[in-house]
Design a protein around this motif. Structure first.
Motif, PDB file in Angstrom:
ATOM      1  N   LEU A  34      37.596  45.014  44.327  1.00 51.61           N
ATOM      2  CA  LEU A  34      37.885  44.043  45.383  1.00 51.61           C
ATOM      3  C   LEU A  34      37.566  42.625  44.921  1.00 51.61           C
ATOM      4  N   PHE A  35      36.417  42.430  44.290  1.00 51.42           N
ATOM      5  CA  PHE A  35      36.054  41.099  43.812  1.00 51.42           C
ATOM      6  C   PHE A  35      36.955  40.654  42.660  1.00 51.42           C
ATOM      7  N   LEU A  36      37.315  41.572  41.774  1.00 49.47           N
ATOM      8  CA  LEU A  36      38.209  41.198  40.677  1.00 49.47           C
ATOM      9  C   LEU A  36      39.587  40.789  41.206  1.00 49.47           C
ATOM     10  N   LEU A  37      40.098  41.509  42.200  1.00 46.71           N
ATOM     11  CA  LEU A  37      41.383  41.134  42.793  1.00 46.71           C
ATOM     12  C   LEU A  37      41.281  39.816  43.554  1.00 46.71           C
ATOM     13  N   CYS A  38      40.143  39.575  44.213  1.00 50.58           N
ATOM     14  CA  CYS A  38      39.938  38.274  44.865  1.00 50.58           C
ATOM     15  C   CYS A  38      39.920  37.155  43.834  1.00 50.58           C
ATOM     16  N   GLY A  39      39.315  37.407  42.677  1.00 50.14           N
ATOM     17  CA  GLY A  39      39.316  36.416  41.609  1.00 50.14           C
ATOM     18  C   GLY A  39      40.721  36.105  41.129  1.00 50.14           C
ATOM     19  N   LEU A  40      41.570  37.138  40.989  1.00 51.18           N
ATOM     20  CA  LEU A  40      42.963  36.902  40.609  1.00 51.18           C
ATOM     21  C   LEU A  40      43.712  36.108  41.678  1.00 51.18           C
ATOM     22  N   PHE A  41      43.452  36.450  42.952  1.00 50.43           N
ATOM     23  CA  PHE A  41      44.079  35.701  44.040  1.00 50.43           C
ATOM     24  C   PHE A  41      43.634  34.237  44.028  1.00 50.43           C
ATOM     25  N   MET A  49      37.847  25.469  43.410  1.00 46.42           N
ATOM     26  CA  MET A  49      38.507  26.769  43.408  1.00 46.42           C
ATOM     27  C   MET A  49      38.344  27.479  42.067  1.00 46.42           C
ATOM     28  N   ALA A  50      38.301  26.728  40.978  1.00 44.02           N
ATOM     29  CA  ALA A  50      38.060  27.340  39.670  1.00 44.02           C
ATOM     30  C   ALA A  50      36.662  27.953  39.614  1.00 44.02           C
ATOM     31  N   ILE A  51      35.695  27.309  40.225  1.00 41.19           N
ATOM     32  CA  ILE A  51      34.347  27.869  40.296  1.00 41.19           C
ATOM     33  C   ILE A  51      34.357  29.147  41.143  1.00 41.19           C
ATOM     34  N   SER A  52      35.161  29.166  42.219  1.00 41.59           N
ATOM     35  CA  SER A  52      35.288  30.381  43.027  1.00 41.59           C
ATOM     36  C   SER A  52      35.869  31.523  42.215  1.00 41.59           C
ATOM     37  N   VAL A  53      36.829  31.217  41.353  1.00 43.26           N
ATOM     38  CA  VAL A  53      37.397  32.229  40.466  1.00 43.26           C
ATOM     39  C   VAL A  53      36.300  32.796  39.566  1.00 43.26           C
ATOM     40  N   GLY A  54      35.514  31.913  38.973  1.00 40.92           N
ATOM     41  CA  GLY A  54      34.433  32.358  38.099  1.00 40.92           C
ATOM     42  C   GLY A  54      33.407  33.203  38.826  1.00 40.92           C
ATOM     43  N   PHE A  55      33.026  32.791  40.033  1.00 38.91           N
ATOM     44  CA  PHE A  55      32.046  33.564  40.795  1.00 38.91           C
ATOM     45  C   PHE A  55      32.599  34.943  41.164  1.00 38.91           C
ATOM     46  N   ALA A  56      33.860  35.010  41.585  1.00 35.96           N
ATOM     47  CA  ALA A  56      34.448  36.295  41.961  1.00 35.96           C
ATOM     48  C   ALA A  56      34.501  37.229  40.756  1.00 35.96           C
ATOM     49  N   PHE A  57      34.913  36.707  39.596  1.00 38.44           N
ATOM     50  CA  PHE A  57      34.937  37.543  38.396  1.00 38.44           C
ATOM     51  C   PHE A  57      33.532  37.968  37.972  1.00 38.44           C
ATOM     52  N   MET A  58      32.565  37.080  38.131  1.00 40.74           N
ATOM     53  CA  MET A  58      31.200  37.400  37.746  1.00 40.74           C
ATOM     54  C   MET A  58      30.640  38.545  38.614  1.00 40.74           C
ATOM     55  N   VAL A  59      30.830  38.453  39.931  1.00 37.85           N
ATOM     56  CA  VAL A  59      30.340  39.500  40.824  1.00 37.85           C
ATOM     57  C   VAL A  59      31.106  40.799  40.589  1.00 37.85           C
TER      58      VAL A  59
END
Length: 137
Positions: A7-14, A41-51
């Motif tokens: 779920l978090f990885l897909l949110c990161g892609l979104f 938003m780029a930081i949000s991508v990084g956080f989503a991928f990290m989690v």
């Protein structure tokens, strides 16, 4: 935990897709783009991928959980979840010390140093609260 990881990885892609679309949209509207929103938003991508990575890594270590089984019942997840502090004042002291340190960052360096000292002391108290006193083992 694999479900949460995916779920978090897909949110990161979104978020990555939205970030790219936002960058193109602001670049077309203003001619030069909008760096603050794009960076946020780029930081949000990084956080989503990290989690997501952490959850997938942890799921590989601890094995299948009830939430990973599509046929699982609610009762499969019953039982002890961990140890939670019955009553602790240390989070309050830690937050007050952090607020003091942040205010010191604005007001003066001397106040910031006192705040950092208070934060360190509160963190030590928070970590070692069960080594002494009523709840020690």
């Amino acid at each position: 935990m694999k479900v949460q990881g995916w779920l978090f990885l897909l949110c990161g892609l979104f978020f990555a897709g939205v970030d790219i679309a936002y960058w193109f949209w602001t670049k077309a509207a203003t001619g030069k783009g909008e760096p603050v929103g794009t960076t946020a938003m780029a930081i949000s991508v990084g956080f989503a991928f990290m989690v997501g990575y952490y959850l997938m890594f942890t799921a590989r270590r601890i094995g299948a959980q009830p939430e990973d089984n599509k046929q699982a019942e609610i009762s499969d997840g019953a039982g002890e979840l961990g140890f939670f502090s019955p009553s602790s004042w240390w989070p309050l002291f830690l937050c007050l010390a952090a607020a003091f340190a942040f205010a010191g960052f604005v007001i003066g360096f001397w106040m910031f140093l006192i705040g950092v000292f208070l934060v360190i002391m509160a963190m030590i108290g928070f970590v070692f609260q069960y080594y002494r006193g009523h709840f020690s083992h």
